[in-house]
Design an enzyme around this catalytic site. Structure first.
Site, PDB file in Angstrom:
ATOM      1  N   GLU A 118      -8.016  12.199  13.441  1.00 27.58           N
ATOM      2  CA  GLU A 118      -7.276  10.994  13.822  1.00 27.58           C
ATOM      3  C   GLU A 118      -6.265  11.234  14.947  1.00 27.58           C
ATOM      4  O   GLU A 118      -5.304  11.986  14.787  1.00 27.58           O
ATOM      5  CB  GLU A 118      -6.539  10.412  12.608  1.00 27.58           C
ATOM      6  CG  GLU A 118      -5.862   9.090  12.879  1.00 27.58           C
ATOM      7  CD  GLU A 118      -5.382   8.401  11.616  1.00 27.58           C
ATOM      8  OE1 GLU A 118      -4.838   7.289  11.716  1.00 27.58           O
ATOM      9  OE2 GLU A 118      -5.538   8.977  10.522  1.00 27.58           O
TER      10      GLU A 118
ATOM     11  N   LYS B 273       0.848  -1.194   0.000  1.00 21.51           N
ATOM     12  CA  LYS B 273       0.000   0.000   0.000  1.00 21.51           C
ATOM     13  C   LYS B 273       0.874   1.231   0.000  1.00 21.51           C
ATOM     14  O   LYS B 273       1.957   1.237   0.607  1.00 21.51           O
ATOM     15  CB  LYS B 273      -0.912   0.015   1.243  1.00 21.51           C
ATOM     16  CG  LYS B 273      -1.703   1.309   1.422  1.00 21.51           C
ATOM     17  CD  LYS B 273      -2.396   1.377   2.781  1.00 21.51           C
ATOM     18  CE  LYS B 273      -3.047   2.736   2.977  1.00 21.51           C
ATOM     19  NZ  LYS B 273      -3.721   2.863   4.297  1.00 21.51           N
TER      20      LYS B 273
ATOM     21  N   GLU C 153      -7.622  -2.365   3.831  1.00 21.62           N
ATOM     22  CA  GLU C 153      -6.764  -1.185   4.019  1.00 21.62           C
ATOM     23  C   GLU C 153      -6.702  -0.796   5.483  1.00 21.62           C
ATOM     24  O   GLU C 153      -5.633  -0.469   6.018  1.00 21.62           O
ATOM     25  CB  GLU C 153      -7.305  -0.033   3.170  1.00 21.62           C
ATOM     26  CG  GLU C 153      -6.474   1.236   3.268  1.00 21.62           C
ATOM     27  CD  GLU C 153      -7.069   2.392   2.495  1.00 21.62           C
ATOM     28  OE1 GLU C 153      -6.694   3.543   2.778  1.00 21.62           O
ATOM     29  OE2 GLU C 153      -7.924   2.150   1.616  1.00 21.62           O
TER      30      GLU C 153
ATOM     31  N   GLU D 267     -12.133  10.732  -3.573  1.00 23.85           N
ATOM     32  CA  GLU D 267     -11.945  10.718  -2.122  1.00 23.85           C
ATOM     33  C   GLU D 267     -11.131  11.916  -1.663  1.00 23.85           C
ATOM     34  O   GLU D 267     -11.453  12.547  -0.655  1.00 23.85           O
ATOM     35  CB  GLU D 267     -11.256   9.416  -1.694  1.00 23.85           C
ATOM     36  CG  GLU D 267     -11.034   9.325  -0.198  1.00 23.85           C
ATOM     37  CD  GLU D 267     -10.412   8.001   0.236  1.00 23.85           C
ATOM     38  OE1 GLU D 267      -9.559   8.030   1.146  1.00 23.85           O
ATOM     39  OE2 GLU D 267     -10.758   6.957  -0.337  1.00 23.85           O
TER      40      GLU D 267
END
Length: 391
Positions: free
Chosen positions: A191, A142, A235, A371
């Site tokens: 986050e 990734k 993910e 996104e």
């Protein structure tokens, strides 16, 4: 930790924020306003400068203590690149208050002349397609590719946008850090990288996202679809598993939910895993935990080295403080560090907005572009702009 005053709420601290004179960090645990710089944490001079960051912060706090300075806290931001200099200070004065509260706050555009995407949307899709080919060829698992939006706005004042961000998403981490030379890093991250309060350690990795809808029924369907998405669950697991593995080295016990939940901001749904633990050694500070975790696969990819190399090859700009970490640590080792996303860097001529998306083997370039556009809505709204303003 010593402070000058303890207001009843965080609202007056947020209103008291002044770009160039102070820095702000607001979280669900409370609001912190740092005024002036008493002592700056010196740069490392090493290519892996973040490796000795905790030592340099301890030294800075030691200088403040030896001089009898009442503030025993370091605040600021750490960039994405391991060798780039952090912007961390012991402030002259530090004020603490309560958490921000939701409120209506409208911001109108002021002096914005033009918006320019970097790279152009088609170039971004091409970069994602190249990353997908590299992943399928086995180069890495990734990576995270970002793009930016340059806003021409001479004399831009970040303060109204910071207030709007805190009012719109009070459950997140609103920040504004004075970078010097007329530059300000500001944003509202959803986050939490890691916090430490006593021996309690908390992390909240997010990965896997979907744009929210103004229609309640459609919004509910999008959240359910995200939770059911095999691609997004995969993910997310890469991120949550790595965060848990790192924290497990420092904790006597660790609680990791077996499946993610869905958490929302005003603009996005995210897959979320709330991880909590008990620290084995209370000499380990919040900053040491943060640097051990940074960068997580949520903002870099995996394996870290190969993902970083892909970012250097495929991205069209230097991230700077975007996808770094922002927060504070005190002399007792307590602190909070958020991942520096949903952010912008302002300068005397305007500002740069940033957004990224995780790329895995089955990523679709157009979906990843969409996104990033949805993620830009957080800052666009704080500027009084619309998603349609993004090319």
């Amino acid at each position: 930790m010593s402070t000058v005053s303890v207001p009843d709420t965080g609202a007056e601290l947020i209103l008291g924020y002044r770009p160039g004179e102070s820095s702000l960090f607001a979280s669900p645990r409370g609001t912190m306003l740092a005024e002036g710089a008493y002592f700056a944490v010196p740069p490392s001079g090493r290519p892996d400068g973040q490796a000795d960051l905790a030592r340099r912060v301890r030294a800075a706090l030691g200088v403040a203590d030896a001089a009898g300075h009442p503030v025993r806290t370091v605040v600021g931001a750490v960039p994405f690149a391991a060798g780039a200099d952090a912007c961390l200070i012991v402030p002259r004065r530090l004020h603490r208050g309560g958490a921000p509260a939701a409120a209506a706050y409208r911001v109108l555009p002021s002096g914005i002349r033009a918006l320019r995407p970097v790279p152009e949307p088609e170039r971004y899709r091409e970069a994602v397609a190249r990353a997908v080919r590299q992943i399928r060829a086995g180069a890495y698992t990734k990576t995270v590719l970002a793009r930016s939006l340059r806003v021409e706005a001479p004399g831009f004042d970040p303060a109204p946008s910071v207030r709007a961000l805190a009012a719109r998403d009070p459950g997140g981490y609103t920040f504004a850090v004075d970078l010097g030379a007329g530059r300000t890093l500001f944003g509202a991250s959803p986050e939490l990288l890691v916090s430490r309060h006593g021996r309690t350690v908390t992390a909240n990795p997010l990965a896997g996202s979907a744009a929210r809808s103004a229609d309640p029924a459609e919004d509910h369907l999008r959240a359910a679809a995200l939770l059911a998405s095999v691609k997004d669950r995969h993910e997310h697991a890469m991120v949550a598993d790595q965060v848990a593995a790192v924290l497990d080295r420092y904790c006597t016990s660790l609680t990791v939910p077996p499946t993610p939940s869905v958490t929302g901001t005003a603009t996005m749904w995210h897959l979320s895993t709330l991880i909590t633990g008990e620290l084995a050694d209370d000499a380990v500070t919040a900053l040491e935990l943060a640097t051990a975790l940074h960068p997580t696969p949520a903002v870099c990819g995996t394996p870290t080295g190969a993902a970083r190399a892909a970012i250097a090859e495929l991205e069209a700009f230097d991230r700077g403080f975007y996808t770094g970490m922002v927060g504070w640590v005190d002399a007792d080792g307590d602190g909070e560090w958020a991942v520096t996303i949903r952010c912008a860097t302002a300068d005397p001529d305007g500002l740069d907005l940033f957004a990224g998306a995780g790329v895995v083997a089955d990523s679709d370039p157009s979906a990843e572009l969409a996104e990033t556009t949805a993620k830009l809505r957080t800052l666009l709204a704080a500027l009084g702009l619309e998603e349609s303003d993004v090319a």
